[in-house]
Motif scaffolding. Structure first.
Motif: not given
Length: 129
Positions: A117-124
């Motif tokens: 979830d953290a990585l998804s937000w970072l790369l969004s």
């Protein structure tokens, strides 16, 4: 880079700095960490990343609760121009850790319990507010 209290890897293609923190810190590891982040950021910039686009994912699930002195030292050292990313996602596993991180948090930081979830937000492409 690997040290007793942290590991740092970079993914210049995504402007991503990935940090894993662990254990109980004194002020000396904070100093080594600041230096290591500086080296990693310099490496990313020399690889073509733009300073304003750097992203950081910090996995602090194995980081112990820290003393007030260490928290103050960390905040003083890391809240410097050049070391602050555009977005910072911190993965935590406890409420106490969350409270400590909130005390040193930066405006563009979010806290997560799941790394994906953290990585998804970072790369969004989500617009920052």
């Amino acid at each position: 880079m690997h040290a007793d209290h942290f590991d740092i890897t970079i993914d210049a293609s995504r402007s991503l700095l990935h940090v894993t923190m662990r254990g109980h810190w004194m002020t000396e590891p904070v100093e080594r960490y600041e230096q290591a982040v500086g080296v990693a950021v310099a490496g990313m910039l020399s690889a073509g990343c733009r300073r304003g686009n750097l992203l950081a994912l910090v996995d602090a699930r194995k980081l112990n609760t820290q003393s007030q002195n260490v928290i103050a030292e960390f905040k003083a050292r890391m809240h410097r121009e050049g070391l602050l990313p555009r977005r910072l996602a911190t993965v935590l596993s406890s409420t106490l850790s969350k409270r400590q991180v909130e005390r040193i948090a930066i405006l563009n930081q979010r806290l997560f319990v799941d790394e994906s979830d953290a990585l998804s937000w970072l790369l969004s492409e989500e617009v920052e507010t």
